[in-house]
Motif scaffolding. Structure first.
Motif, PDB file in Angstrom:
ATOM      1  N   ASN A 154       0.798  -1.224   0.000  1.00 38.77           N
ATOM      2  CA  ASN A 154       0.000   0.000   0.000  1.00 38.77           C
ATOM      3  C   ASN A 154       0.834   1.278   0.000  1.00 38.77           C
ATOM      4  N   VAL A 155       1.899   1.289  -0.774  1.00 38.28           N
ATOM      5  CA  VAL A 155       2.663   2.506  -1.014  1.00 38.28           C
ATOM      6  C   VAL A 155       2.386   2.885  -2.469  1.00 38.28           C
ATOM      7  N   TYR A 156       1.849   4.066  -2.658  1.00 43.09           N
ATOM      8  CA  TYR A 156       1.432   4.497  -3.986  1.00 43.09           C
ATOM      9  C   TYR A 156       2.203   5.736  -4.419  1.00 43.09           C
ATOM     10  N   GLY A 157       2.474   5.813  -5.706  1.00 44.28           N
ATOM     11  CA  GLY A 157       3.089   7.000  -6.285  1.00 44.28           C
ATOM     12  C   GLY A 157       2.051   7.751  -7.092  1.00 44.28           C
ATOM     13  N   GLU A 158       2.157   9.074  -7.062  1.00 44.91           N
ATOM     14  CA  GLU A 158       1.322   9.915  -7.911  1.00 44.91           C
ATOM     15  C   GLU A 158       2.188  10.385  -9.064  1.00 44.91           C
ATOM     16  N   PHE A 159       1.727  10.151 -10.276  1.00 46.13           N
ATOM     17  CA  PHE A 159       2.487  10.463 -11.479  1.00 46.13           C
ATOM     18  C   PHE A 159       1.682  11.385 -12.388  1.00 46.13           C
ATOM     19  N   CYS A 160       2.386  12.262 -13.087  1.00 42.46           N
ATOM     20  CA  CYS A 160       1.751  13.099 -14.105  1.00 42.46           C
ATOM     21  C   CYS A 160       2.812  13.614 -15.069  1.00 42.46           C
ATOM     22  N   VAL A 161       2.354  14.227 -16.145  1.00 44.04           N
ATOM     23  CA  VAL A 161       3.236  14.777 -17.167  1.00 44.04           C
ATOM     24  C   VAL A 161       3.466  16.252 -16.848  1.00 44.04           C
ATOM     25  N   PHE A 162       4.739  16.640 -16.734  1.00 42.02           N
ATOM     26  CA  PHE A 162       5.087  18.041 -16.486  1.00 42.02           C
ATOM     27  C   PHE A 162       6.459  18.321 -17.078  1.00 42.02           C
ATOM     28  N   ASN A 163       6.764  19.600 -17.260  1.00 43.66           N
ATOM     29  CA  ASN A 163       8.042  20.018 -17.817  1.00 43.66           C
ATOM     30  C   ASN A 163       9.005  20.334 -16.675  1.00 43.66           C
ATOM     31  N   SER A 164       9.900  19.421 -16.376  1.00 45.64           N
ATOM     32  CA  SER A 164      10.830  19.606 -15.258  1.00 45.64           C
ATOM     33  C   SER A 164      11.910  20.637 -15.573  1.00 45.64           C
ATOM     34  N   GLN A 165      11.988  21.110 -16.813  1.00 44.68           N
ATOM     35  CA  GLN A 165      13.014  22.075 -17.221  1.00 44.68           C
ATOM     36  C   GLN A 165      12.540  23.529 -17.149  1.00 44.68           C
ATOM     37  N   LEU A 166      11.319  23.767 -16.678  1.00 47.50           N
ATOM     38  CA  LEU A 166      10.772  25.123 -16.666  1.00 47.50           C
ATOM     39  C   LEU A 166      11.635  26.126 -15.904  1.00 47.50           C
ATOM     40  N   ASN A 167      12.237  25.699 -14.833  1.00 49.24           N
ATOM     41  CA  ASN A 167      12.990  26.654 -14.010  1.00 49.24           C
ATOM     42  C   ASN A 167      14.453  26.790 -14.420  1.00 49.24           C
ATOM     43  N   LYS A 168      14.873  26.162 -15.490  1.00 46.24           N
ATOM     44  CA  LYS A 168      16.289  26.222 -15.895  1.00 46.24           C
ATOM     45  C   LYS A 168      16.676  27.611 -16.396  1.00 46.24           C
ATOM     46  N   ALA A 169      15.818  28.270 -17.172  1.00 44.60           N
ATOM     47  CA  ALA A 169      16.140  29.587 -17.722  1.00 44.60           C
ATOM     48  C   ALA A 169      16.101  30.678 -16.649  1.00 44.60           C
ATOM     49  N   ASP A 170      15.092  30.644 -15.790  1.00 43.02           N
ATOM     50  CA  ASP A 170      14.955  31.661 -14.742  1.00 43.02           C
ATOM     51  C   ASP A 170      14.388  31.002 -13.486  1.00 43.02           C
ATOM     52  N   PRO A 171      15.261  30.486 -12.620  1.00 42.52           N
ATOM     53  CA  PRO A 171      14.793  29.779 -11.419  1.00 42.52           C
ATOM     54  C   PRO A 171      13.894  30.614 -10.509  1.00 42.52           C
ATOM     55  N   SER A 172      14.025  31.928 -10.556  1.00 42.93           N
ATOM     56  CA  SER A 172      13.191  32.753  -9.687  1.00 42.93           C
ATOM     57  C   SER A 172      11.730  32.769 -10.135  1.00 42.93           C
ATOM     58  N   TYR A 173      11.476  32.459 -11.403  1.00 42.25           N
ATOM     59  CA  TYR A 173      10.107  32.444 -11.904  1.00 42.25           C
ATOM     60  C   TYR A 173       9.360  31.192 -11.462  1.00 42.25           C
ATOM     61  N   TYR A 174      10.058  30.070 -11.370  1.00 45.71           N
ATOM     62  CA  TYR A 174       9.497  28.801 -10.889  1.00 45.71           C
ATOM     63  C   TYR A 174      10.392  28.283  -9.767  1.00 45.71           C
ATOM     64  N   PRO A 175      10.362  28.894  -8.586  1.00 50.99           N
ATOM     65  CA  PRO A 175      11.312  28.533  -7.532  1.00 50.99           C
ATOM     66  C   PRO A 175      11.072  27.180  -6.859  1.00 50.99           C
ATOM     67  N   THR A 176       9.853  26.647  -6.936  1.00 47.61           N
ATOM     68  CA  THR A 176       9.572  25.380  -6.264  1.00 47.61           C
ATOM     69  C   THR A 176       8.929  24.390  -7.234  1.00 47.61           C
ATOM     70  N   VAL A 177       8.942  23.138  -6.843  1.00 43.07           N
ATOM     71  CA  VAL A 177       8.289  22.107  -7.648  1.00 43.07           C
ATOM     72  C   VAL A 177       6.801  22.413  -7.779  1.00 43.07           C
ATOM     73  N   LYS A 178       6.214  22.928  -6.729  1.00 39.79           N
ATOM     74  CA  LYS A 178       4.795  23.279  -6.767  1.00 39.79           C
ATOM     75  C   LYS A 178       4.522  24.289  -7.881  1.00 39.79           C
ATOM     76  N   ASP A 179       5.423  25.254  -8.069  1.00 43.61           N
ATOM     77  CA  ASP A 179       5.258  26.240  -9.138  1.00 43.61           C
ATOM     78  C   ASP A 179       5.363  25.589 -10.514  1.00 43.61           C
ATOM     79  N   ILE A 180       6.277  24.654 -10.663  1.00 46.29           N
ATOM     80  CA  ILE A 180       6.425  23.937 -11.937  1.00 46.29           C
ATOM     81  C   ILE A 180       5.175  23.110 -12.226  1.00 46.29           C
ATOM     82  N   LEU A 181       4.693  22.367 -11.223  1.00 48.64           N
ATOM     83  CA  LEU A 181       3.517  21.519 -11.415  1.00 48.64           C
ATOM     84  C   LEU A 181       2.265  22.342 -11.704  1.00 48.64           C
ATOM     85  N   SER A 182       2.212  23.572 -11.199  1.00 46.62           N
ATOM     86  CA  SER A 182       1.037  24.415 -11.427  1.00 46.62           C
ATOM     87  C   SER A 182       0.886  24.788 -12.903  1.00 46.62           C
TER      88      SER A 182
END
Length: 111
Positions: free
Chosen positions: A62-90
């Motif tokens: 009963n250990v489950y993972g939550e998976f989805c499609v997202f762009n993990s590279q969003l914060n590479k150009a300007d980390p201050s625009y997407y400072p957290t994973v929550k911002d990237i997932l949004s």
């Protein structure tokens, strides 16, 4: 009276009408995990999930993972625009509407 709405819209679920169609619904989720298209964004477990039952060869039940499609590279150009994973997932409509919950033991068996 519902003026202007097609009868097909009146028959649908109000909850379903609030979400877009899942663009990956036809795809194999394990394959998407293996290719890196689906990313792990959360883990769910219960108080007994990590208790081992050696007699029945059951571990990490009963250990489950939550998976989805997202762009993990969003914060590479300007980390201050997407400072957290929550911002990237949004920025991912898939993560906000179509997360998949998959038992991690099944994922481990597939990889």
């Amino acid at each position: 009276l519902h003026v202007g709405l097609p009868s097909s819209e009146l028959r649908g679920s109000l909850i379903a009408a609030q979400f877009t169609a899942d663009p990956y619904a036809h795809r194999d989720r394990m394959e998407m995990i293996q290719t890196g298209e689906l990313g792990l964004v959360g883990i769910r477990y219960s108080p007994t999930s990590f208790a081992a039952d050696y007699e029945n060869d059951i571990m990490y039940n009963n250990v489950y993972g939550e998976f989805c499609v997202f762009n993990s590279q969003l914060n590479k150009a300007d980390p201050s625009y997407y400072p957290t994973v929550k911002d990237i997932l949004s920025q991912s409509s898939h993560c906000s509407e179509h997360r998949y919950t998959i038992q991690l033991s099944n994922v481990m068996d597939a990889v």
